[in-house]
Enzyme design. Structure first.
Site, short mmCIF file in Angstrom:
data_model
loop_
_atom_site.label_atom_id
_atom_site.label_comp_id
_atom_site.label_asym_id
_atom_site.label_seq_id
_atom_site.Cartn_x
_atom_site.Cartn_y
_atom_site.Cartn_z
CG ASP A 22 -13.95 -23.14 0.86
OD1 ASP A 22 -12.81 -23.58 0.59
OD2 ASP A 22 -14.60 -23.49 1.87
CG ASP A 30 -9.68 -22.08 -2.28
OD1 ASP A 30 -9.96 -22.13 -3.50
OD2 ASP A 30 -10.20 -22.84 -1.44
CG ASP A 99 -4.86 -4.55 -3.52
OD1 ASP A 99 -4.26 -3.49 -3.29
OD2 ASP A 99 -6.09 -4.70 -3.41
CG ASP A 201 -4.32 -0.36 0.05
OD1 ASP A 201 -5.52 -0.58 -0.12
OD2 ASP A 201 -3.83 -0.05 1.15
CD GLU A 258 -7.86 2.92 -1.59
OE1 GLU A 258 -8.96 2.68 -1.11
OE2 GLU A 258 -6.79 2.60 -1.00
CG HIS A 334 -12.28 -4.37 -1.08
ND1 HIS A 334 -11.80 -3.64 -2.16
CD2 HIS A 334 -11.43 -4.13 -0.06
CE1 HIS A 334 -10.70 -3.00 -1.79
NE2 HIS A 334 -10.46 -3.29 -0.51
CG ASP A 335 -12.42 -0.61 0.87
OD1 ASP A 335 -12.27 -1.61 1.61
OD2 ASP A 335 -11.48 -0.05 0.27
C1 GLC Z 1 -7.60 0.51 1.26
C2 GLC Z 1 -8.31 -0.81 1.04
C3 GLC Z 1 -9.03 -1.18 2.30
C4 GLC Z 1 -8.01 -1.31 3.40
C5 GLC Z 1 -7.17 -0.05 3.53
C6 GLC Z 1 -5.95 -0.30 4.37
O1 GLC Z 1 -8.48 1.55 1.45
O2 GLC Z 1 -9.15 -0.75 -0.07
O3 GLC Z 1 -9.78 -2.35 2.19
O4 GLC Z 1 -8.67 -1.55 4.62
O5 GLC Z 1 -6.70 0.41 2.29
O6 GLC Z 1 -5.00 -1.06 3.69
#
Ligand code: GLC
Length: 564
Positions: A22, A30, A99, A201, A258, A334-335
């Site tokens: 930040d 940011d 993304d 995604d 993904e 991040h998941d």
């Molecule tokens: C993907 C992302 C996740 C998000 C989901 C909905 O799985 O990695 O963080 O919550 O899609 O967009």
């Protein structure tokens, strides 16, 4: 030195911008924070940064609910900041990867606001609307991925809309060519800005079945996980080929999608020359504790039994991607929970565990993806109440656990293990206030371990996880093993060993061997071909052929004499 593409011979680093750095005191990271740390990323051999979404968003799902596909959220900065980040990155050989969240938008996107206003609106058909069942209930019994029905009622239209994820993330109607074109236009906007690629995604959900029918309930709530009802619906590849043709084709970029649930035998349709993307994130090694999409409350938790399974699925992915496409090697994002907690028991030596993952990451075949903080060996958090958690899926899964009969303490334990907030705590830069992440109040608490595990401390310590990652990055990208690690083929070794993961990479007349002990015991192995091999890296001094101490990893190199 070789004919691989640029993104096959570099490391990728995933930045979760809200938690990275930040520069304004707002408590949230940011874009200028990312620009400030580009030189740091260079020390990890990073040639591309995957930025999770930085578009305008109400942040119900931390940016995965997008209200404008071609803007920048003011909390992250301005378009000029983004342009500067792209330019400063390029100067250092680091390209930005955006993304693309194209299965859904935010419910605050102007398209959805118009769509929900009436059945005759301009964007009426841009989302997925269905009438209620005769008794007024939702069109199907599908449970959204974050919990609760996948349908939400809209008064103005007297209809339900579908959301695979949260209520605030309505699914876009890909059957409508105008929707598809608008999405392609947005992606091309970013290509024109000079980005180096895209992470796409939740792409397996974009095509919906022709008929919407109830599924067999998989839990006491009478619902079925929407994933099993809509993922990879036939016809999806037609959309994706159009996407490739209108956006990716002909650009010197990479795409990684993904794609939960794509089977190895279908890989050729998805990646490589005849497929659509360059790489697919598949999750066989991430879903070991819920292989069939079980709820968190039904997952098995850690047990040593996951190690043989981990070996097996990683090998399968290595073989599959040797035939088609290219493998994105990753053990965190991040998941997911932190990898030291994922593949090792609570009692493991955390530093050795983190280094073992670094060894896998940097010696398997594919492009290594490092997730922010992984290079410091960060571990999961365990907060005292569900109220402390920000992650929307943690709340949904907590409620589902209670509905399944778990006590609040048991449900919280489950959240401790699987919460996505484990990976979202602020990046740990210094020993100072808030780990140097912000001068304000961090949006999510900083991990309590930050004084020992931060860039400032670890950069000064030769034995730290960070120093090890830096050495491993050099090993992978330069020096005598680089050619093998980037281009060599993969052979699994010791497949029957329950605790040691071992594999060989071979290119020309060189072989590189990786051996990792996943247990708290000394383990022995018999590999005559290691005779004459030279040590390249070890995680405990004075390693010896034939045995590994608890949690130990080693890498050897050997000249085989004959080229292949
Ligand atoms: C993907 C992302 C996740 C998000 C989901 C909905 O799985 O990695 O963080 O919550 O899609 O967009």
């Amino acid at each position: 030195m070789n004919d691989l593409k640029w993104w096959q011979k570099t490391n990728v680093y995933q930045v979760y911008p809200k938690s990275f750095l930040d520069t304004t005191g707002s408590g949230m990271g940011d874009l200028n924070g990312v620009t400030e740390k580009l030189d740091y990323l260079n020390t990890l051999g990073v040639g591309a940064v995957w930025l999770t979404p930085v578009y305008p968003s109400p942040m119900v799902d931390n940016g995965y609910d997008i209200a404008d596909f071609t803007g920048i959220d003011p909390s992250y900065g301005t378009m000029a900041d983004m342009e500067r980040l792209i330019a400063e990155g390029k100067r250092r050989g680091i390209r930005m990867v955006m993304d693309l969240v194209y299965n859904h938008s935010s419910d605050k996107h102007p398209w959805f606001i118009d769509s929900k206003s009436s059945r005759d609106s301009e964007h009426s058909d841009w989302y997925i609307w269905r009438d209620a069942k005769p008794d007024g209930s939702a069109p199907t019994n599908w449970r959204s991925i974050f919990g609760g029905s996948a349908w939400t009622w809209c008064e103005a239209r007297q209809q339900y809309y579908l959301h695979t994820f949260a209520e605030a993330q309505p699914d876009l109607n890909w059957e409508n060519p105008q929707v598809r074109q608008a999405l392609y236009d947005a992606a091309n906007f970013w290509l024109d800005k000079g980005v180096g690629g895209f992470r796409i995604d939740a792409i397996v959900y974009i095509k919906k079945p022709a008929e919407f029918v109830d599924g067999e309930p998989d839990s006491d709530d009478g619902m079925v996980n929407i994933h099993s009802m809509i993922a990879n619906t036939p016809g999806i590849l037609d959309f994706l080929h159009e996407f490739k043709e209108k956006v990716f084709q002909g650009h010197d970029i990479f795409t990684v999608a993904e794609a939960n649930g794509i089977e190895p035998e279908d890989l050729d349709k998805w990646v490589g020359e005849k497929g659509v993307f360059d790489m697919l994130f598949e999750f066989s090694h991430m879903n070991l504790e819920f292989p069939h999409g079980e709820l968190w409350s039904q997952a098995t938790g850690y047990s040593p039994a996951i190690i043989p399974r981990l070996k097996q699925v990683l090998s399968a992915s290595q073989f599959a991607t040797a035939q088609n496409g290219w493998y994105p090697i990753f053990f965190e994002n991040h998941d997911q929970m932190r990898c030291v907690n994922h593949y090792f028991p609570f009692t493991a030596d955390r530093i050795l565990a983190a280094k073992a993952v670094a060894v896998m990451l940097m010696t398997l075949r594919g492009t290594p993806f490092i997730y922010e903080g992984q290079e410091l060996g960060l571990a999961n958090v365990a907060w005292g109440s569900i109220e402390n958690y920000n992650d929307i899926s943690s709340h949904g899964q907590y409620d589902l656990a209670l509905a399944e009969g778990k006590t609040p303490a048991e449900a919280l334990d489950i959240v401790h293990r699987y919460s996505r907030d484990n990976a979202r705590t602020p990046m740990q830069w210094t020993r100072g206030k808030n780990a140097g992440f912000t001068t304000g109040t961090p949006w999510l608490p900083v991990h309590e371990d930050f004084r020992q595990q931060c860039v400032e401390t670890e950069a000064l310590d030769e034995d730290s996880v960070l120093s090890f990652y830096r050495r491993m990055a050099r090993l992978r990208l330069y020096g005598e093993a680089a050619g093998v690690l980037q281009q060599g083929d993969y052979t699994e070794l010791l497949p029957e060993h329950p605790s040691i993961m071992a594999f060989k990479r071979r290119f020309g007349c060189r072989s590189v061997y990786t051996l990792i002990n996943f247990t708290d015991r000394a383990e022995f192995y018999d590999l005559p071909e290691l005779t004459g091999a030279k040590l390249l890296a070890e995680t405990i001094p004075d390693s010896a052929h034939g045995s590994l101490r608890p949690w130990e990893s080693v890498i050897y190199i050997k000249e085989t004499g004959e080229a292949i």
